[in-house]
Scaffold this motif. Structure first.
Motif, mmCIF file in Angstrom:
data_model
loop_
_atom_site.group_PDB
_atom_site.id
_atom_site.type_symbol
_atom_site.label_atom_id
_atom_site.label_comp_id
_atom_site.label_asym_id
_atom_site.label_seq_id
_atom_site.Cartn_x
_atom_site.Cartn_y
_atom_site.Cartn_z
ATOM 1 N N PRO A 183 50.705 37.593 47.315
ATOM 2 C CA PRO A 183 50.516 38.874 46.644
ATOM 3 C C PRO A 183 51.481 39.105 45.483
ATOM 4 O O PRO A 183 51.089 39.673 44.452
ATOM 5 N N GLU A 184 52.723 38.672 45.621
ATOM 6 C CA GLU A 184 53.696 38.898 44.554
ATOM 7 C C GLU A 184 53.338 38.112 43.297
ATOM 8 O O GLU A 184 53.483 38.608 42.178
ATOM 9 N N GLU A 185 52.864 36.898 43.470
ATOM 10 C CA GLU A 185 52.431 36.087 42.333
ATOM 11 C C GLU A 185 51.245 36.751 41.623
ATOM 12 O O GLU A 185 51.169 36.764 40.391
ATOM 13 N N LEU A 186 50.351 37.333 42.396
ATOM 14 C CA LEU A 186 49.195 38.005 41.808
ATOM 15 C C LEU A 186 49.613 39.269 41.056
ATOM 16 O O LEU A 186 49.065 39.577 39.992
ATOM 17 N N ILE A 187 50.585 40.000 41.597
ATOM 18 C CA ILE A 187 51.116 41.163 40.874
ATOM 19 C C ILE A 187 51.743 40.700 39.562
ATOM 20 O O ILE A 187 51.532 41.306 38.515
#
Length: 148
Positions: free
Chosen positions: A51-55
């Motif tokens: 999720p952090e990479e996608l953010i």
């Protein structure tokens, strides 16, 4: 009134978090990827996102587009912008939190001065829709228990 679009994504998770696995996909099917706890905690989870990479991808993409748009609106030509985002996930006393997002941007355009670029980049940071959403937005929730 103007443009109003709703973008969708779906995520599934199976198993206990430490050993389980997830799958995430965007409504456009441009992203269709596995994710896992390992992909959040280390860099050695090949072909897995988190999720952090996608953010980070979301804010970098929005920010680059915003800078380019502001440059073009300012009359600059031959615009090229690259944005990078680093999203910091930390375990705090309150639990895991995204505590920082660092943006960096490089750009070029015909007749673009350093001070113009810095001013435009700052404006983009303050007006990019994803930046604004990450600064605080209402999150609504609908919950349904599956019987069976």
């Amino acid at each position: 009134m103007g443009i109003r679009v709703r973008r969708r994504a779906e995520a599934q998770w199976t198993g206990p978090v430490p050993t389980g696995k997830g799958h995430i996909r965007t409504g456009s099917r441009a992203l269709d990827s596995d994710y896992s706890l390992r992909s959040r905690e280390s860099d050695d989870a090949p072909l897995n996102t988190n999720p952090e990479e996608l953010i980070g991808a979301g804010i970098a993409g929005c920010f680059a587009m915003s800078v380019a748009n502001l440059l073009e609106e300012g009359g600059f030509a031959d615009v090229e912008v690259t944005a990078n985002a680093a999203v910091l996930l930390e375990q705090t006393d309150a639990g895991f939190r995204i505590t920082e997002i660092s943006l960096s941007v490089t750009g070029s355009a015909a007749a673009l001065a350093d001070d113009d670029f810095a001013r435009i980049a700052d404006r983009a940071k303050r007006t990019c829709p994803v930046s604004l959403a990450l600064a605080g937005t209402t999150v609504t929730l609908e919950s349904t228990k599956v019987v069976g």
